[in-house]
Enzyme design. Structure first.
Site, PDB file in Angstrom:
ATOM      1  N   SER A 211     -15.542 -11.399   2.595  1.00 12.97           N
ATOM      2  CA  SER A 211     -16.806 -11.561   3.395  1.00 12.97           C
ATOM      3  C   SER A 211     -17.328 -10.110   2.972  1.00 12.97           C
ATOM      4  CB  SER A 211     -16.735 -11.871   4.868  1.00 12.97           C
ATOM      5  OG  SER A 211     -17.928 -11.546   5.368  1.00 12.97           O
TER       6      SER A 211
ATOM      7  N   ASP B  58     -22.631 -13.479   4.009  1.00 14.62           N
ATOM      8  CA  ASP B  58     -23.166 -13.886   5.461  1.00 14.62           C
ATOM      9  C   ASP B  58     -24.661 -13.535   5.764  1.00 14.62           C
ATOM     10  OD1 ASP B  58     -20.606 -15.042   6.549  1.00 14.62           O
ATOM     11  OD2 ASP B  58     -19.807 -13.050   6.431  1.00 14.62           O
TER      12      ASP B  58
ATOM     13  N   ASP C  97     -13.408 -19.361   8.698  1.00 16.76           N
ATOM     14  CA  ASP C  97     -14.183 -17.853   8.415  1.00 16.76           C
ATOM     15  C   ASP C  97     -14.067 -17.578   9.900  1.00 16.76           C
ATOM     16  OD1 ASP C  97     -15.885 -16.110   8.161  1.00 16.76           O
ATOM     17  OD2 ASP C  97     -17.651 -17.444   7.891  1.00 16.76           O
TER      18      ASP C  97
ATOM     19  N   MET D  90     -15.765 -22.817  11.725  1.00 11.57           N
ATOM     20  CA  MET D  90     -15.951 -21.280  12.090  1.00 11.57           C
ATOM     21  C   MET D  90     -14.562 -21.151  13.214  1.00 11.57           C
ATOM     22  SD  MET D  90     -18.205 -19.818  10.783  1.00 11.57           S
ATOM     23  CE  MET D  90     -17.990 -18.168  11.786  1.00 11.57           C
TER      24      MET D  90
ATOM     25  N   MET E 220     -27.521 -13.400   8.061  1.00 13.78           N
ATOM     26  CA  MET E 220     -27.966 -13.796   9.692  1.00 13.78           C
ATOM     27  C   MET E 220     -29.417 -13.494  10.031  1.00 13.78           C
ATOM     28  SD  MET E 220     -24.621 -11.969  11.077  1.00 13.78           S
ATOM     29  CE  MET E 220     -22.924 -12.417  10.636  1.00 13.78           C
TER      30      MET E 220
ATOM     31  N   MET F  95     -26.540 -18.410   8.397  1.00 11.81           N
ATOM     32  CA  MET F  95     -26.606 -18.394   9.819  1.00 11.81           C
ATOM     33  C   MET F  95     -27.977 -17.972  10.419  1.00 11.81           C
ATOM     34  SD  MET F  95     -23.035 -16.463  10.392  1.00 11.81           S
ATOM     35  CE  MET F  95     -22.920 -15.705   8.836  1.00 11.81           C
TER      36      MET F  95
ATOM     37  N   HIS G 208     -18.071 -14.317  -0.166  1.00 13.24           N
ATOM     38  CA  HIS G 208     -18.712 -14.837   0.818  1.00 13.24           C
ATOM     39  C   HIS G 208     -19.739 -13.981   1.309  1.00 13.24           C
ATOM     40  CE1 HIS G 208     -18.458 -17.545   4.230  1.00 13.24           C
ATOM     41  NE2 HIS G 208     -18.732 -16.539   5.195  1.00 13.24           N
TER      42      HIS G 208
ATOM     43  N   HIS H 158     -23.249 -18.368   3.243  1.00  9.83           N
ATOM     44  CA  HIS H 158     -23.067 -18.881   4.465  1.00  9.83           C
ATOM     45  C   HIS H 158     -24.530 -18.606   5.390  1.00  9.83           C
ATOM     46  CE1 HIS H 158     -20.718 -18.667   8.698  1.00  9.83           C
ATOM     47  NE2 HIS H 158     -21.591 -19.723   8.396  1.00  9.83           N
TER      48      HIS H 158
HETATM   49  C1  DX5 Z   1     -19.034 -14.255  11.115  1.00 11.80           C
HETATM   50  C2  DX5 Z   1     -19.252 -14.341   9.459  1.00 11.80           C
HETATM   51  C3  DX5 Z   1     -17.748 -14.127   8.984  1.00 11.80           C
HETATM   52  C4  DX5 Z   1     -17.277 -12.494   9.213  1.00 11.80           C
HETATM   53  C5  DX5 Z   1     -15.673 -12.640   8.882  1.00 11.80           C
HETATM   54  O1  DX5 Z   1     -20.215 -14.565  11.666  1.00 11.80           O
HETATM   55  O2  DX5 Z   1     -19.186 -15.765   9.279  1.00 11.80           O
HETATM   56  O3  DX5 Z   1     -17.895 -14.287   7.523  1.00 11.80           O
HETATM   57  O4  DX5 Z   1     -17.924 -11.553   8.301  1.00 11.80           O
HETATM   58  O5  DX5 Z   1     -15.207 -11.324   9.299  1.00 11.80           O
HETATM   59  P1  DX5 Z   1     -13.897 -11.072   9.595  1.00 11.80           P
HETATM   60  O6  DX5 Z   1     -13.020 -11.312   8.638  1.00 11.80           O
HETATM   61  O7  DX5 Z   1     -13.934  -9.606   9.815  1.00 11.80           O
HETATM   62  O8  DX5 Z   1     -13.655 -11.953  10.903  1.00 11.80           O
HETATM   63 ZN    ZN Z   2     -19.286 -16.121   7.126  1.00 10.43          ZN
END
Ligand code: DX5
Ligand code: ZN
Length: 217
Positions: A7, A34, A174, A136, A36, A67, A32, A65
């Site tokens: 990620s 993310d 994740d 998750m 948001m 969110m 990956h 991903h």
């Molecule tokens: C959380 C994200 C993850 C996160 C994982 O909302 O979807 O992908 O970045 O990070 P670690 O491995 O540090 O928990």
């Molecule tokens: Zn993620």
């Protein structure tokens, strides 16, 4: 296939391109990403222009991903930006089935994600049409949290469900995954492993190699 999906939320954004090339050279199969929106999760990360510009750094699978609220509004944009796999949260889609169709219509792989407190029953109607389910293992929004143990029971139950239906759906986990607990997540049934802090803290190449050693047995 078992894969590592680092990620980039935990990357050093001042050297993002360089770090993505490093992941690639070390053998991580996915990237990956993310996204948001500050609504679905209490944080804002990055979006389309960033994905567009890192696309030229790697040919690995861009595992996006989302969110964000009502991701159906942006499926086409993320496809054009370079996503290979788009995962949407069941909780964020008013029309989950239609959103999955929109991803497939773009010729991409489709994933559905479930927050820790969302039961697997949210998936039962769409399981056969998705390529991946993302369980998750933390509440989404931030990197660096600890894995919530009960989420691994969901991974075990999901694996049973997939086997019972005779499907080949990938299971991604994740949040809070590190070198000490990755084996446990795989034993539960996960085959695509996301790791942020555990990859980017310290030496990235060494961390990816250590994960891959475990992941490939
Ligand atoms: C959380 C994200 C993850 C996160 C994982 O909302 O979807 O992908 O970045 O990070 P670690 O491995 O540090 O928990
Ligand atoms: Zn993620």
């Amino acid at each position: 296939m078992n894969c590592l999906s680092p990620s980039i939320l935990a990357a050093d954004f001042s050297r993002l391109g360089e770090q993505i090339r490093e992941l690639d050279e070390a053998g991580a199969q996915y990237v990956h990403i993310d996204v948001m929106d500050g609504m679905f999760v209490p944080s804002i990360s990055f979006g389309l222009p960033v994905i567009r510009s890192i696309r030229e750094c790697s040919e690995r699978i861009f595992d996006v991903h989302l969110m964000i609220e009502e991701p159906i509004r942006f499926i086409s944009d993320f496809a054009d930006a370079g996503a290979d796999l788009i995962t949407v949260h069941a909780e964020s889609c008013r029309h989950l089935d239609r959103t999955i169709d929109a991803i497939k219509e773009k010729g991409l792989l489709a994933g559905v994600a479930l927050n820790p407190a969302t039961p697997l029953s949210a998936l039962s109607c769409v399981l056969s049409k998705v390529d991946m389910v993302l369980i998750m293992t933390v509440n989404p929004g931030f990197g660096g949290q600890s894995l919530i143990p009960y989420t691994l029971d969901k991974v075990r139950d999901l694996k049973k469900m997939i086997d019972t239906y005779g499907l080949k759906t990938d299971i991604e986990v994740d949040g809070g995954i590190n070198l000490s607990n990755v084996e446990e997540t795989m034993a539960a049934g996960a085959n695509i492993i996301v790791a942020g802090s555990a990859v980017f803290r310290g030496n990235v190449t060494e961390n990816v190699e250590s994960f891959l050693k475990i992941i490939h047995g």
